[in-house]
Write a protein that holds these residues in place. Structure first.
Motif, PDB file in Angstrom:
ATOM      1  N   ALA A  34      28.804  -5.780 -46.393  1.00  0.00           N
ATOM      2  CA  ALA A  34      27.445  -5.769 -46.049  1.00  0.00           C
ATOM      3  C   ALA A  34      27.393  -5.922 -44.562  1.00  0.00           C
ATOM      4  N   ARG A  38      26.017  -3.421 -41.597  1.00  0.00           N
ATOM      5  CA  ARG A  38      24.768  -3.927 -41.042  1.00  0.00           C
ATOM      6  C   ARG A  38      23.514  -3.798 -42.085  1.00  0.00           C
ATOM      7  N   VAL A  39      23.647  -4.065 -43.285  1.00  0.00           N
ATOM      8  CA  VAL A  39      22.877  -4.221 -44.372  1.00  0.00           C
ATOM      9  C   VAL A  39      22.955  -5.742 -44.987  1.00  0.00           C
ATOM     10  N   SER A  40      21.858  -5.920 -45.758  1.00  0.00           N
ATOM     11  CA  SER A  40      21.807  -7.311 -46.174  1.00  0.00           C
ATOM     12  C   SER A  40      22.884  -7.397 -47.366  1.00  0.00           C
ATOM     13  N   THR A  43      20.822  -6.157 -50.441  1.00  0.00           N
ATOM     14  CA  THR A  43      20.873  -4.790 -50.507  1.00  0.00           C
ATOM     15  C   THR A  43      22.127  -4.057 -51.205  1.00  0.00           C
ATOM     16  N   LEU A  44      23.185  -4.705 -50.600  1.00  0.00           N
ATOM     17  CA  LEU A  44      24.571  -4.148 -51.310  1.00  0.00           C
ATOM     18  C   LEU A  44      24.391  -4.489 -52.611  1.00  0.00           C
ATOM     19  N   PRO A  55      18.696   4.479 -52.745  1.00  0.00           N
ATOM     20  CA  PRO A  55      18.682   3.708 -51.394  1.00  0.00           C
ATOM     21  C   PRO A  55      18.697   4.798 -50.182  1.00  0.00           C
ATOM     22  N   THR A  59      21.462   3.826 -45.164  1.00  0.00           N
ATOM     23  CA  THR A  59      22.189   2.787 -45.605  1.00  0.00           C
ATOM     24  C   THR A  59      23.394   3.119 -46.453  1.00  0.00           C
TER      25      THR A  59
END
Length: 100
Positions: A34, A38-40, A43-44, A55, A59
Motif C-alpha cells: 500500500a 501510495r494508497v492507504s 483501501t488495499l 476502485p 489506484t
C-alpha cells in the motif's frame, strides 16, 4: 449525488480483482504494498476483500505496478473468470502467461 447499487457482475469482477491482488502480493506485507503504491492500507484491504468492487483506475494501476502485474493481465483476469494468472513460487510475481 446518488450512487446506484452495484450489479452482480460488478461485484464478481471486484471479487476476482481482490483475489488476483492477494495472490500477486503473496507473503509480502499489505502495508508495504500500500505504501509503495501510495494508497492507504485500508483501501488495499477493502479492494482485496471485495468491499470496494469498483476502485479508481489510478489506484489499480498503482497497485498493479508495485505488484509487477501488467494492466493487460489484470483486465483479462477480472473479465474472464474461467482464466487465471499463474504465479511463480519463487518470487510471488505473476508470469505474463495466462493459465488455460
Amino acid at each position: 449525488m446518488v450512487r446506484l447499487p452495484l450489479t452482480f457482475e460488478e461485484v464478481e469482477r471486484g471479487q476476482r480483482l481482490g483475489a488476483l491482488l492477494r495472490r500477486a502480493r503473496g507473503e509480502r506485507s499489505m502495508l508495504d504494498i500500500a505504501l509503495d503504491a501510495r494508497v492507504s492500507p485500508e483501501t488495499l484491504r477493502k479492494i482485496e476483500t471485495g468491499r470496494v468492487a469498483t476502485p479508481a483506475f489510478p489506484t489499480i494501476a498503482a497497485i498493479a505496478d508495485v505488484l509487477g502485474l501488467s494492466l493487460d493481465v489484470v483486465w483479462a483476469e477480472i473479465n474472464q473468470p474461467e482464466r487465471g494468472v499463474e504465479l511463480t513460487s519463487s518470487d510471488h510475481k505473476p508470469s505474463e502467461r495466462l493459465a488455460s
